[in-house]
Write an enzyme that holds these catalytic residues in place. Structure first.
Site, PDB file in Angstrom:
ATOM      1  N   ASP A   8      -2.726 -35.728 -21.370  1.00  0.00           N
ATOM      2  CA  ASP A   8      -3.327 -36.330 -22.565  1.00  0.00           C
ATOM      3  C   ASP A   8      -3.408 -37.826 -22.257  1.00  0.00           C
ATOM      4  OD1 ASP A   8      -3.882 -37.483 -24.994  1.00  0.00           O
ATOM      5  OD2 ASP A   8      -2.035 -36.836 -25.983  1.00  0.00           O
ATOM      6  N   LYS A  70      -9.307 -46.768 -22.999  1.00  0.00           N
ATOM      7  CA  LYS A  70     -10.097 -45.609 -23.432  1.00  0.00           C
ATOM      8  C   LYS A  70     -11.243 -46.028 -24.364  1.00  0.00           C
ATOM      9  CE  LYS A  70      -8.975 -41.025 -25.284  1.00  0.00           C
ATOM     10  NZ  LYS A  70      -7.852 -40.215 -25.755  1.00  0.00           N
ATOM     11  N   GLU A 171      -9.598 -32.866 -27.055  1.00  0.00           N
ATOM     12  CA  GLU A 171      -8.219 -32.975 -27.548  1.00  0.00           C
ATOM     13  C   GLU A 171      -7.919 -31.977 -28.674  1.00  0.00           C
ATOM     14  OE1 GLU A 171      -8.144 -37.136 -28.344  1.00  0.00           O
ATOM     15  OE2 GLU A 171      -8.098 -37.606 -26.203  1.00  0.00           O
ATOM     16  N   ASP A 193      -5.605 -35.999 -36.387  1.00  0.00           N
ATOM     17  CA  ASP A 193      -4.974 -36.650 -35.234  1.00  0.00           C
ATOM     18  C   ASP A 193      -4.878 -38.155 -35.449  1.00  0.00           C
ATOM     19  OD1 ASP A 193      -4.266 -37.705 -32.784  1.00  0.00           O
ATOM     20  OD2 ASP A 193      -5.776 -36.618 -31.623  1.00  0.00           O
TER      21      ASP A 193
END
Ligand code: AMP
Length: 522
Positions: A8, A70, A171, A193
């Site tokens: 992850d 990211k 994800e 999330d």
């Protein structure tokens, strides 16, 4: 063959897991922690720090400490997302020759792929020291809304780090897998999330082991750090009220305060009251000053309740996009470290009128799902069908008058391949320009441009006679290849566009060589 890991690769924290038998298990980093800050820092002494050590440099060495890469990977310098990121990031971003964003440090210029590769190399190293064996392969997760460039760039980062990337998966799909949703016949789930920097909500439909992303929404600037900053703001005011100087000016003091506030926030998920204790925080003015304040869960909730409330309309928008309501959701899943906060669990339960499925470690669940997926691909989990995913956007090409012809519709199960015939618009047209687009609008200009290429050498013929077949292929990672084929003229000419992360194979090879040199010099 070496070991396989699931990764992850998060905005603020990353996590790596593997399968022990058929159970996913998180691999601790070299300092013994299950998650690692996704931070890389370059010190003035020429050292390269990764993870916790790098994070401690964030305030004292801001221009050379790279976090949240990211947000940058696979993006163009002039995109709205980078314009926004630039307002918030203390390090310098510049434009590469191909229009991509790059990071300019005091001593060098690096691509986001290289920074991500350093984080991945560190996670690979953690796994290798854990196993005492080489790690060769990985499944890496990305947000469901990542486009083709971002996915390819993530894959390239894996390659640079020396990993063979078996698959890039969404994800929320990984989280769904870790919760065993793939064993359900038909159901709809909502994945909530919230990590350190971003909030994503995804509505998933599961049909016979196939995951469909029905809708995704979120706020790329809403996460745990906003909660930390609220406590910092409160503490600054308290400190000033009691005669203390403003420590926002003192970088080292601010770093300590931030870390203490984040710790207090974590503790308040499990206790009703805690203390922030920072001796000798300031020595400005008359004598040294200390901070010692207790903070209750109630006060934390007062300071941050509005941040939690901001998620509710985003959930509703995601549901609205797929014409569902909260009552249609069979399972709600909490993902990301910040969802340990009791107020979040409470508000999410209330909104869905359903107790969410929660894991003791919501920040590990995505990596665990990635490890399961790796196990399925490698055949170490026998009972599960190979997990399939769907493409979150439609893909197609620009046609006459700037219109957009979809070739692969969104929500198509991948891998997918489709061919559509086209023809020329002018007499004796010798070449056609193929403009590959991604999006849902019927107007070409309103969709995202992925690539352009030309098919040349078409035999002269009246308009409308040549048949040019355009083929779209999406592989299991969601990466797109397009080819065009002149059929009627008899001359076969195929051109393939490899969806690019901005780095060519030669670039990647060069970076890998450079990395090897760095390792050898050490
Ligand atoms: P992730 O990116 O999923 O690892 O999430 C990181 C975020 O979760 C950070 O902002 C952490 O401060 C936050 N977090 C971790 N543990 C807790 C906790 N016990 N309570 C509240 N937030 C937490």
């Amino acid at each position: 063959m070496g070991r396989v890991i699931g990764v992850d690769l998060g905005t603020t924290y990353s996590c790596v897991a593997h399968l022990e038998g058929e159970s996913p298990v998180v691999i601790p980093n070299l300092e013994g922690f299950p998650t690692t800050p996704s931070v890389v820092s370059f010190t003035t002494a020429g050292e390269r720090l990764i993870g916790n050590l790098a994070q401690r440099q964030a305030i004292t060495n801001p221009g050379n400490t790279i976090f949240a890469v990211k947000r940058l990977i696979g993006r163009k310098y002039r995109s709205p997302e980078i314009v926004e990121a630039m307002k918030r990031m203390p390090f310098r971003l510049i434009e590469a020759g191909n229009g991509d964003v790059m990071i300019s440090l005091d001593s060098q210029v690096l691509t986001p792929q290289e920074i991500s590769a350093l984080i991945l190399s560190y996670l690979k190293l953690c796994a290798e020291s854990f196993f005492g064996e080489v790690v060769t392969d990985a499944v890496i997760t990305v947000p469901a809304h990542f486009n083709d460039h971002q996915r390819q760039a993530t894959k390239d980062a894996g390659q640079i780090s020396g990993l063979n990337v078996l698959r890039v998966i969404n994800e929320p799909t990984a989280a769904g897998l870790a919760y065993g949703l793939n064993t359900k016949k038909n159901m709809t789930a909502a994945v909530f999330d919230m990590g350190g920097g971003t909030f994503d909500v995804t509505i998933l439909e599961i049909n016979d082991g196939v995951f469909h992303v029905l809708a995704t929404n979120g706020d790329s600037y809403l996460g745990g750090e906003d909660f930390d900053n609220r406590i910092v703001g409160w503490l600054v005011e308290e400190f000033k009220k009691h005669g203390g100087a403003d420590f926002l000016e003192d970088k080292l003091a601010l770093q300590r305060v931030k870390e203490a506030c984040e710790r207090a926030k974590r503790e308040l998920s499990f206790t009703m009251e805690t203390e922030i204790n920072l001796p000798f925080i300031s020595s400005k003015g008359a004598g040294s000053k200390h901070i010692r304040r207790s903070i209750s869960r109630g006060l934390l909730e007062d300071l941050t309740g509005d941040l939690v409330d901001r998620t509710i309309p985003l959930i509703d928008r995601a549901l609205g996009d797929c014409r569902l309501s909260v009552g249609d959701i069979g399972e709600v899943i909490l993902v990301g470290g910040q969802t340990r906060m009791p107020l979040i669990k409470e508000k999410v339960s209330k909104h869905f009128n359903k107790r969410p499925a929660e894991h003791v470690n919501p920040d590990e669940i995505v990596a665990m799902g990635a490890a399961i997926q790796a196990g399925i691909i490698k055949g170490s989990i026998k009972d599960l069908v190979l997990l399939l995913d769907v493409t979150p956007f439609s893909l197609g090409i620009e046609t006459e008058n700037q219109t957009y012809q979809k070739i692969i519709e969104r929500n198509t199960t991948i891998p997918a391949r489709k061919t559509m015939p086209f023809t020329t618009v002018e007499h004796n047209q010798r070449r056609v320009r193929i403009h590959v687009l991604q999006g849902e609008s019927e107007f070409a200009t309103e969709n995202k441009s992925l690539a352009t290429f030309e098919l040349v050498g078409i035999e002269p013929a009246p308009a409308g006679v040549p048949q040019i077949d355009v083929t779209f292929e999406i592989n299991a990672d969601g990466i797109v290849k397009v080819s065009a084929n002149d059929v009627v003229s008899g001359r076969q000419q195929r051109i393939q566009v490899r969806a690019s992360s901005g780095l060519s194979s030669a670039d990647i090879a060069k970076i890998m060589e450079k990395e090897k040199a760095v390792h050898l010099r050490k």
